[in-house]
Design an enzyme around this catalytic site. Structure first.
Site, PDB file in Angstrom:
ATOM      1  CE  LYS A  20      14.239  14.448  15.684  1.00 39.42           C
ATOM      2  NZ  LYS A  20      14.239  15.553  16.564  1.00 39.42           N
ATOM      3  NE  ARG A  21       6.043  14.931  19.292  1.00 42.93           N
ATOM      4  CZ  ARG A  21       5.484  14.061  20.126  1.00 42.93           C
ATOM      5  NH1 ARG A  21       6.241  13.208  20.791  1.00 42.93           N
ATOM      6  NH2 ARG A  21       4.184  14.057  20.328  1.00 42.93           N
TER       7      ARG A  21
END
Length: 482
Positions: free
Chosen positions: A251-252
RNA sequence: GGCCCGUUCGUCUAGAGGCCUAGGACGCCGCCCUCUCACGGCGGUAGCACGAGUUCGAAUCUCGUACGGGCUACCA
């Protein structure tokens, strides 16, 4: 035996592209073998699970067209099953209560680290006497339940993707926690590895197809299958999708959820095509294919074992190929909501033909849907502002005269089709004795406000249909110019 | 640190001992098309991580090295 596979996302985030890719592989495998594809929501982590994530996952799968044959099943609705399994393991001596506190575990791990050893639970509570247990209970300690992992022993399986994989039980970190410690009044929640195995057994899963990041769970799960007396499924661990740095996409990394890709204007069929290509290659080497065609060919023999970097450029190319192949009517269907979202006032029914005309005009230049907003902006407003290059173009010698001639002869072309627009321009070019390029560039600048853009003749025809052509021409005719 | 896995053009990949002078695609570069930007067409650029071994012959098999990744929770 009929094939039964599943995708088992946990609703702790939006549908991730990695999960979606695993879902596609499962779906393809099921279709290829005439089996069932099952959806299971793994929501045992009640802290992090959220209903909106479940919705996002459901919506994402639907958007992609990855229909499931059974489910969604929710693990939180199957807690009795896990408890029964835990009890069975307890009864058969495969599991036991462990009272070691988190602080004690931490101390243990630090000591192991200091000695250069791998951190692991040392199984210290495996053989507690009833007295010792009573003592811990009296202290108010809440036990976890651990599954006994006998050491050493070799655990190996034939992975459909990676071939033979072997693990030694010594490297599993000690006896495995399968249920959390109970809160007051609440029995201990089952943990991932236990729940997965119980579900996969109950649901008759024949192939566990999941990401490579799960290989380390497989030996633990195999031991659980054996302790529960169940038949082992086959395992397939697919390569991971990597970011630009070559690490697991997370997600980063920004845009990673299916809903993000949808919002960016990718077509589901294109995204699907791309995801499948990230790890699998069709036998005929065709890069562009439908899901159903892939389903007729899908095979783990052709799934790579190395991770694949996510490549935006390639995704864009695939998306553009799908976009270019759409008929104007289909493209208009996809574009109209995008234009509406951009705030362009339009009537999707009454102006249908005109809108399809715009779709046909911009279609060949499109890589992502939202590009059609800026690309067609001059077709949605009555007046355009000139950019610097357009201003410069209209100041070219002869430009104003050309525009004037264009506007004066426009009446001779009442039905201005793209073809007629060509004749119109030719006539003015001849009459003015200038280069055709000058006329066209000037006309483009006046009509679109820019010197780059989609086909000019079609643009002119479309503006004429809309009734804006003359007005647009005169808007940029300087009264003083000759 | 330990364990497991991986390594073909910049990227995605084809390749299962001779068909490989390593093929395709994206990207990039050039040319063509063209009012422009795209699209499209044509051409070019670039790679078997390294070292041993097996073999008549290795990108393909074996071992080692290097590098990369994954995992190593009372998350999933």
């Amino acid at each position: 035996m009929t094939v039964r596979v599943r995708i088992a996302p946990s609703p702790t985030g939006n549908l991730h592209i990695g999960t979606a890719r695993t879902a596609v592989f499962n779906w393809l495998y099921a279709r290829r073998h005439g089996g069932q594809f099952i959806l299971r929501i793994e929501d045992t982590d009640q802290e992090r699970s959220k209903p909106e994530y479940t919705q996002n996952i459901l919506k994402g799968l639907q958007w992609l067209g990855l229909n499931f044959d059974e489910g969604p099943f929710f693990q939180t609705q199957r807690l009795e099953r896990y408890q029964a399994a835990v009890q069975q393991l307890l009864d058969h001596g495969h599991a036991y209560y462990c009272y070691v506190s988190e602080a004690e575990l931490e101390t243990l791990r630090e000591a192991q680290k200091a000695r250069g050893e791998a951190p692991r639970y040392d199984n210290r509570h495996r053989n507690l006497t009833p007295e010792q247990r009573a003592e811990f209970e009296a202290q108010g300690r809440r036990p976890v339940i651990r599954f006994k992992i006998e050491e050493p022993q070799e655990i190996s399986w034939r992975d459909l993707v990676r071939g033979s994989v072997t693990w030694n039980s010594r490297d599993l970190g000690g006896d495995l926690v399968i249920a959390r410690s109970a809160e007051a009044g609440v029995p201990g929640q089952p943990l991932y590895n236990l729940a997965v195995v119980v579900d996969d057994i109950d649901m008759g899963i024949t192939q566990v197809i999941r990401g490579e990041d799960h290989v380390g769970n497989t030996p633990k799960q195999i031991l659980l299958y054996q302790a529960l007396g169940a038949k082992l499924p086959e395992f397939a661990h697919t390569p991971l999708i990597l970011n630009a740095e070559g690490r697991k996409l997370s997600k980063r990394d920004g845009v990673t959820s299916i809903s993000d890709f949808q919002a960016l204007g990718f077509l589901p069929e294109a995204l699907l095509n791309y995801m499948v290509l990230l790890g699998w290659s069709p036998p005929d080497a065709e890069e562009l294919f439908t899901l159903s065609k892939a389903a007729s060919q899908f095979d783990f023999e052709r799934v790579n074992s190395a991770g694949a970097r996510f490549d935006w450029t390639r995704l864009d190319w695939i998306n553009s190929q799908y976009l270019h192949a759409l008929a104007p009517a289909e493209l208009a269907d996809r574009l109209i909501p995008v234009w509406q979202a951009a705030g362009y006032g339009l009537d999707p029914v009454a102006e249908r033909a005109w809108l399809e005309g715009i779709a046909a005009l911009v279609g060949p230049s499109l890589a992502r849907l939202p590009e059609a907003v800026a690309m067609a902006s001059y077709l949605f407003v009555p007046e355009v502002e000139l950019d610097a290059e357009a201003v410069a173009q209209l100041q070219q010698p002869g430009a104003q005269a050309a525009l004037r001639a264009l506007s004066e002869s426009l009446a001779e072309f009442p039905e201005l089709s793209a073809e007629a627009a060509g004749a119109w321009i030719n006539r003015v070019t001849k009459a003015q004795g200038v280069k055709k390029g000058l006329v066209m560039r000037s006309l483009r600048a006046a009509l679109t406000g820019a010197v780059h853009g989609p086909d000019l003749l079609q643009s002119a025809a479309l503006l004429h249909q809309r009734g804006w052509l003359m007005q647009r021409l005169q808007q940029h005719l300087a009264p003083s110019a000759v």
